[in-house]
Scaffold this motif. Structure first.
Motif, PDB file in Angstrom:
ATOM      1  N   GLN A  70      38.168  49.874  42.180  1.00 43.43           N
ATOM      2  CA  GLN A  70      36.737  50.195  41.611  1.00 43.43           C
ATOM      3  C   GLN A  70      36.564  51.344  40.822  1.00 43.43           C
ATOM      4  O   GLN A  70      37.467  52.177  40.743  1.00 43.43           O
ATOM      5  CB  GLN A  70      35.972  50.377  42.936  1.00 43.43           C
ATOM      6  N   TRP A  71      35.492  51.520  40.095  1.00 47.31           N
ATOM      7  CA  TRP A  71      35.425  52.618  39.281  1.00 47.31           C
ATOM      8  C   TRP A  71      35.254  53.908  39.987  1.00 47.31           C
ATOM      9  O   TRP A  71      34.628  53.956  41.106  1.00 47.31           O
ATOM     10  CB  TRP A  71      34.038  52.575  38.690  1.00 47.31           C
ATOM     11  N   HIS A  72      36.102  54.796  39.688  1.00 45.75           N
ATOM     12  CA  HIS A  72      35.971  56.133  40.042  1.00 45.75           C
ATOM     13  C   HIS A  72      35.390  57.231  39.161  1.00 45.75           C
ATOM     14  O   HIS A  72      34.359  57.898  39.700  1.00 45.75           O
ATOM     15  CB  HIS A  72      37.420  56.664  40.369  1.00 45.75           C
ATOM     16  N   HIS A 106      46.162  42.643  37.038  1.00 38.87           N
ATOM     17  CA  HIS A 106      45.296  41.596  36.858  1.00 38.87           C
ATOM     18  C   HIS A 106      44.363  41.273  37.929  1.00 38.87           C
ATOM     19  O   HIS A 106      44.942  40.916  39.126  1.00 38.87           O
ATOM     20  CB  HIS A 106      45.600  40.342  36.128  1.00 38.87           C
ATOM     21  N   PHE A 107      43.054  41.523  38.032  1.00 42.92           N
ATOM     22  CA  PHE A 107      42.326  41.347  39.072  1.00 42.92           C
ATOM     23  C   PHE A 107      41.139  40.271  38.554  1.00 42.92           C
ATOM     24  O   PHE A 107      40.772  40.267  37.217  1.00 42.92           O
ATOM     25  CB  PHE A 107      41.386  42.490  39.341  1.00 42.92           C
ATOM     26  N   GLN A 108      40.767  39.131  39.304  1.00 40.73           N
ATOM     27  CA  GLN A 108      40.025  38.183  38.791  1.00 40.73           C
ATOM     28  C   GLN A 108      38.523  38.167  39.515  1.00 40.73           C
ATOM     29  O   GLN A 108      38.542  38.597  40.727  1.00 40.73           O
ATOM     30  CB  GLN A 108      40.585  36.575  39.286  1.00 40.73           C
ATOM     31  N   ARG A 109      37.440  38.286  38.880  1.00 35.96           N
ATOM     32  CA  ARG A 109      35.989  38.396  39.417  1.00 35.96           C
ATOM     33  C   ARG A 109      35.848  36.862  39.953  1.00 35.96           C
ATOM     34  O   ARG A 109      36.512  36.021  39.668  1.00 35.96           O
ATOM     35  CB  ARG A 109      35.053  38.824  38.207  1.00 35.96           C
ATOM     36  N   SER A 110      34.783  36.877  40.702  1.00 32.46           N
ATOM     37  CA  SER A 110      34.215  35.691  41.311  1.00 32.46           C
ATOM     38  C   SER A 110      33.974  34.837  40.392  1.00 32.46           C
ATOM     39  O   SER A 110      33.848  33.528  40.721  1.00 32.46           O
ATOM     40  CB  SER A 110      33.001  36.127  42.235  1.00 32.46           C
ATOM     41  N   ILE A 138      40.241  54.634  37.414  1.00 38.76           N
ATOM     42  CA  ILE A 138      40.076  53.730  38.493  1.00 38.76           C
ATOM     43  C   ILE A 138      40.785  53.895  39.948  1.00 38.76           C
ATOM     44  O   ILE A 138      41.701  54.587  39.801  1.00 38.76           O
ATOM     45  CB  ILE A 138      40.676  52.407  38.113  1.00 38.76           C
ATOM     46  N   ARG A 139      40.094  53.857  41.073  1.00 40.95           N
ATOM     47  CA  ARG A 139      40.538  54.009  42.388  1.00 40.95           C
ATOM     48  C   ARG A 139      40.869  52.741  42.994  1.00 40.95           C
ATOM     49  O   ARG A 139      40.309  51.768  43.108  1.00 40.95           O
ATOM     50  CB  ARG A 139      39.348  54.465  43.037  1.00 40.95           C
ATOM     51  N   VAL A 148      33.396  45.834  43.123  1.00 34.29           N
ATOM     52  CA  VAL A 148      34.769  46.062  43.687  1.00 34.29           C
ATOM     53  C   VAL A 148      35.562  44.852  43.391  1.00 34.29           C
ATOM     54  O   VAL A 148      35.197  43.727  44.002  1.00 34.29           O
ATOM     55  CB  VAL A 148      34.762  46.287  45.103  1.00 34.29           C
ATOM     56  N   LEU A 149      36.687  45.033  42.904  1.00 31.90           N
ATOM     57  CA  LEU A 149      37.755  43.865  42.506  1.00 31.90           C
ATOM     58  C   LEU A 149      38.579  43.934  43.733  1.00 31.90           C
ATOM     59  O   LEU A 149      39.178  44.972  44.088  1.00 31.90           O
ATOM     60  CB  LEU A 149      38.431  43.988  41.239  1.00 31.90           C
ATOM     61  N   THR A 150      38.950  42.624  44.112  1.00 29.35           N
ATOM     62  CA  THR A 150      40.027  42.434  45.254  1.00 29.35           C
ATOM     63  C   THR A 150      41.112  41.317  45.129  1.00 29.35           C
ATOM     64  O   THR A 150      40.793  40.312  44.211  1.00 29.35           O
ATOM     65  CB  THR A 150      39.279  42.139  46.618  1.00 29.35           C
ATOM     66  N   LYS A 151      42.101  41.485  45.573  1.00 23.92           N
ATOM     67  CA  LYS A 151      43.013  40.644  45.696  1.00 23.92           C
ATOM     68  C   LYS A 151      44.104  40.620  46.866  1.00 23.92           C
ATOM     69  O   LYS A 151      44.172  41.849  47.036  1.00 23.92           O
ATOM     70  CB  LYS A 151      44.042  40.493  44.174  1.00 23.92           C
ATOM     71  N   GLU A 152      44.594  39.715  47.141  1.00 21.33           N
ATOM     72  CA  GLU A 152      45.656  39.793  48.364  1.00 21.33           C
ATOM     73  C   GLU A 152      47.252  39.495  47.555  1.00 21.33           C
ATOM     74  O   GLU A 152      47.266  38.647  46.895  1.00 21.33           O
ATOM     75  CB  GLU A 152      45.304  38.424  49.402  1.00 21.33           C
ATOM     76  N   ILE A 153      47.813  40.253  48.472  1.00 21.42           N
ATOM     77  CA  ILE A 153      49.256  40.074  48.233  1.00 21.42           C
ATOM     78  C   ILE A 153      50.158  40.098  49.408  1.00 21.42           C
ATOM     79  O   ILE A 153      49.629  40.532  50.727  1.00 21.42           O
ATOM     80  CB  ILE A 153      49.806  41.267  47.400  1.00 21.42           C
ATOM     81  N   ARG A 154      51.405  39.322  49.268  1.00 26.26           N
ATOM     82  CA  ARG A 154      52.142  39.279  50.458  1.00 26.26           C
ATOM     83  C   ARG A 154      53.308  40.442  50.191  1.00 26.26           C
ATOM     84  O   ARG A 154      53.787  40.413  49.198  1.00 26.26           O
ATOM     85  CB  ARG A 154      52.772  37.920  50.594  1.00 26.26           C
ATOM     86  N   VAL A 155      53.481  41.317  51.330  1.00 26.29           N
ATOM     87  CA  VAL A 155      54.644  42.147  51.250  1.00 26.29           C
ATOM     88  C   VAL A 155      55.339  41.907  52.852  1.00 26.29           C
ATOM     89  O   VAL A 155      54.618  42.012  54.045  1.00 26.29           O
ATOM     90  CB  VAL A 155      54.099  43.534  51.338  1.00 26.29           C
TER      91      VAL A 155
END
Length: 406
Positions: free
Chosen positions: A142-144, A75-79, A151-152, A125-132
């Motif tokens: 983003q669309w490929h 899941h990605f959230q748009r602005s 999707i790329r 471009v959809l973005t999200k931050e994760i902790r590893v």
């Protein structure tokens, strides 16, 4: 169903009434305590799953699918706040090994089903931050190739594998008919205890009942086991929408056979028992791949849904001849495994070339899996399903099991 017997098959003939309260939405606390309906040459007996090792024919080879479910729902959230869901289907190109794509660093391209697709702009471009561990990774989607729903995915820093990215941000894709949110427990209970090769978006659910204790009992009983890999795709839940089920467009899945699979099957002379419909489709497909090699056909490891219905019985080899052809191919090409794609469609009238018995759960009405069961045991499927309903069996992925020995 050879080429002389292509009779019409009506979808209505493969329906049954499944009350909603019979769908098992959660698993039992102990896997092997589920019920087991034994169907042996026309006779039904009600058992418990832990009895399975005692019920298998002598000198049986039990074949499992060791695929592992990936957290394929992202899941990605748009602005604007809108959520875009990306459901991974297969890596691009389609013949790429799933296990290889899972080890991608920095970027990976996948075909996806896309929820809320119309709200995702072509250049966005959809973005999200994760902790590893102790650092943050920025993941971008983003669309490929929009026409192909490719999707790329890219992430920085790019040191972690795509598998790690999925495990930190993705969700296990439970079957839609469970109609509930994923729980933390599903990460374990929706995997078989022998799952090994990541890549499936649905579990080979017949195997969910097996426990380490079950495997110990199999060894004690002298039952041989073998593992192949078919990555179960979302198409397994695709409903049949055609009145004549032969017109349904069957999905294709990637299956991997090892040299050890072939050597075991060539040497084995006893009954072959498939754990689940995916193992059954893999084993039956292997026969037809062998035939394609024997006939020197192009793309021998690509099987469509109609191929198995193209021959008269007198044109077909014995199974060991077909298996030997695949093993010879491995030896000649100095490979240790074959990557194939199967769209095999087992309908009533299909003659099973490899499998003598099937361990499987109880499936949705009017599904391709019901058709496979009906192909294997004939009209008895109705009697079996009626008996299961009358005796309070739990249905579908987290439900009870059956042992079918026609």
């Amino acid at each position: 169903m050879l080429k002389t017997k292509m009779e019409e098959l009506q979808l209505n003939d493969f329906q049954y009434d499944l009350p909603d309260d019979r769908i098992a939405r959660f698993p039992l606390a102990q896997r092997d305590q589920s019920k087991l309906l034994e169907y042996r040459q026309g006779k039904i007996t009600h058992r418990s799953f832990f009895e399975l090792p005692d019920l298998l024919p002598q000198n049986s080879l039990l074949v499992f699918n060791d695929t592992k479910v990936i957290p394929a729902r992202l899941h990605f959230q748009r602005s604007t706040g809108a959520v875009i869901e990306l459901f991974l289907l297969n890596p691009v190109p389609v013949d790429r090994l799933v296990s290889e794509a899972m080890q991608d660093k920095n970027r990976s391209i996948w075909q996806c089903m896309i929820g809320n697709r119309k709200r995702w702009k072509p250049d966005e471009v959809l973005t999200k931050e994760i902790r590893v561990g102790d650092h943050t990774i920025v993941v971008r989607a983003q669309w490929h190739d929009p026409d192909q729903s490719h999707i790329r995915f890219e992430w920085t820093p790019g040191d972690e594998s795509f598998a790690t990215i999925l495990h930190e941000t993705g969700k296990i894709p439970l079957p839609p008919y469970l109609n509930r949110d994923v729980t933390e427990a599903d990460k374990e209970t929706y995997q078989t205890v022998y799952s090994r090769i990541e890549g499936a978006v649905a579990a080979p659910t017949a195997g969910l009942h097996f426990t380490p204790e079950t495997f110990e009992r199999l060894v004690q009983k002298g039952i041989q086991t073998n593992y192949l890999t078919l990555h179960v795709g979302a198409g397994t839940f695709q409903p049949i929408k055609t009145t004549d089920v032969r017109q349904h467009a069957m999905h294709t899945e990637q299956v991997v056979y090892s040299r050890q699979n072939l050597e075991t099957l060539v040497a084995h002379t006893g009954p072959v028992i498939s754990v689940g419909t995916t193992s059954m489709r893999s084993l039956e497909s292997l026969y037809w791949f062998g035939l394609r090699l024997l006939k020197n056909e192009p793309e021998p490891f690509l099987l469509d849904q109609k191929y198995a219905y193209s021959f008269s019985e007198d044109e077909l080899p014995e199974k060991h001849e077909a298996f030997r052809a695949v093993l010879d191919h491995l030896q000649q090409t100095e490979q240790n495994q074959v990557v194939a794609h199967t769209g095999i469609y087992c309908l009533p009238g299909y003659r099973f070339r490899v499998v003598n018995g099937l361990v499987t759960n109880f499936h949705q009405p009017g599904s391709t899996l019901i058709l496979l069961v009906a192909a294997f045991i004939g009209e008895a499927w109705r009697t079996i399903y009626s008996a299961a309903l009358e005796n309070d069996y739990r249905f579908l992925s987290y439900g009870d099991s059956s042992l079918l020995l026609p």
